[in-house]
Design a protein around this motif. Structure first.
Motif: not given
Length: 255
Positions: A141-169
């Motif tokens: 239960a702790a493992y499965l619920l860890g995913f939505p909880v961390l997502t709500v806290l912004g620590r395991a979001r789907a995210g994406g990618w950023w392209l700056t003039p100097t970096r790819l993140v």
């Protein structure tokens, strides 16, 4: 050459079978819940309902999506991957959200259902049967619920990618990876992702945002940029061309 990385979405017949399986499981679960004679029996009977809903969520997640028309600055055919101009660590950047948002939301809903059922099963089992049920349910239960909880806290979001003039993140499910554009050696388009290889091992920096059980694992020394299920090979090719051009521009400025 575009290389396949995963199988194609399920055929229509498979999707229909999945829909019927989900509905059938829910119907069986409702019948068993109505016939249950104890709270503990109701909990176990409801597992069929939970599993049926999970199957239906999976059915929704794999439904084909019609790609949106290309917009200015977006990668052609990349579906939900639409550019937004933002500022990242003081640099102007193009931000492209992760393209599989619908799959991610369905997955989080399924994990929440399964984790919540385990919590209820553990509590009811401990009250009506034996405390061992609570012990058995605690870790999964702790493992499965860890995913939505961390997502709500912004620590395991789907995210994406950023392209700056100097970096790819790139950031996805608790792992943030970045590479200086001047250190990019090759950019290889695959069917649903683009693999960026640096000139030397160790040039890609990986940073963990969540504890290891809940985060995406780093894929060797490369940086992987997802295009998503809606990304046909042209989208991967377009993204690879964009990254190659950005890397060449950064190398010229550095030289």
């Amino acid at each position: 050459m575009v290389q396949p990385t995963s199988p194609a979405p399920p055929a229509a017949v498979v999707r229909v079978l999945g829909l019927l399986t989900g509905l059938g499981s829910v119907a069986i679960g409702v019948g068993l819940v109505l016939d249950a004679e104890s709270s503990f029996g109701v909990v176990w009977a409801s597992l069929f309902v939970v599993l049926g809903v999970v199957v239906l969520l999976s059915f929704v997640a794999v439904l084909p999506v019609r790609p949106r028309p290309a917009t200015t600055g977006s990668v052609r055919g990349a579906g939900r991957d639409v550019r937004r101009d933002v500022v990242l660590d003081g640099e102007p950047a193009q931000f492209h959200p992760h393209p599989l948002e619908r799959v991610r939301l369905a997955g989080l809903a399924a994990l929440t259902l399964l984790g919540g059922w385990l919590v209820v099963m553990g509590v009811v089992g401990a009250v009506e049967e034996t405390w061992l049920w609570a012990v058995l349910a605690a870790v999964p239960a702790a493992y499965l619920l860890g995913f939505p909880v961390l997502t709500v806290l912004g620590r395991a979001r789907a995210g994406g990618w950023w392209l700056t003039p100097t970096r790819l993140v790139a950031e996805h499910h608790g792992l943030r990876s970045e590479v200086p554009l001047r250190d990019v050696a090759t950019v290889t388009p695959w069917s649903r992702s683009v693999h960026v290889a640096p000139v030397e091992a160790g040039r890609v920096e990986h940073r963990s945002l969540t504890p290891w059980p809940w985060r995406t694992r780093a894929r060797g020394g490369d940086l992987v940029v997802p295009v998503g299920a809606a990304g046909a090979p042209p989208a991967s090719e377009d993204l690879a061309a964009l990254l190659r051009e950005a890397a060449a521009s950064a190398a010229r400025r550095a030289g």
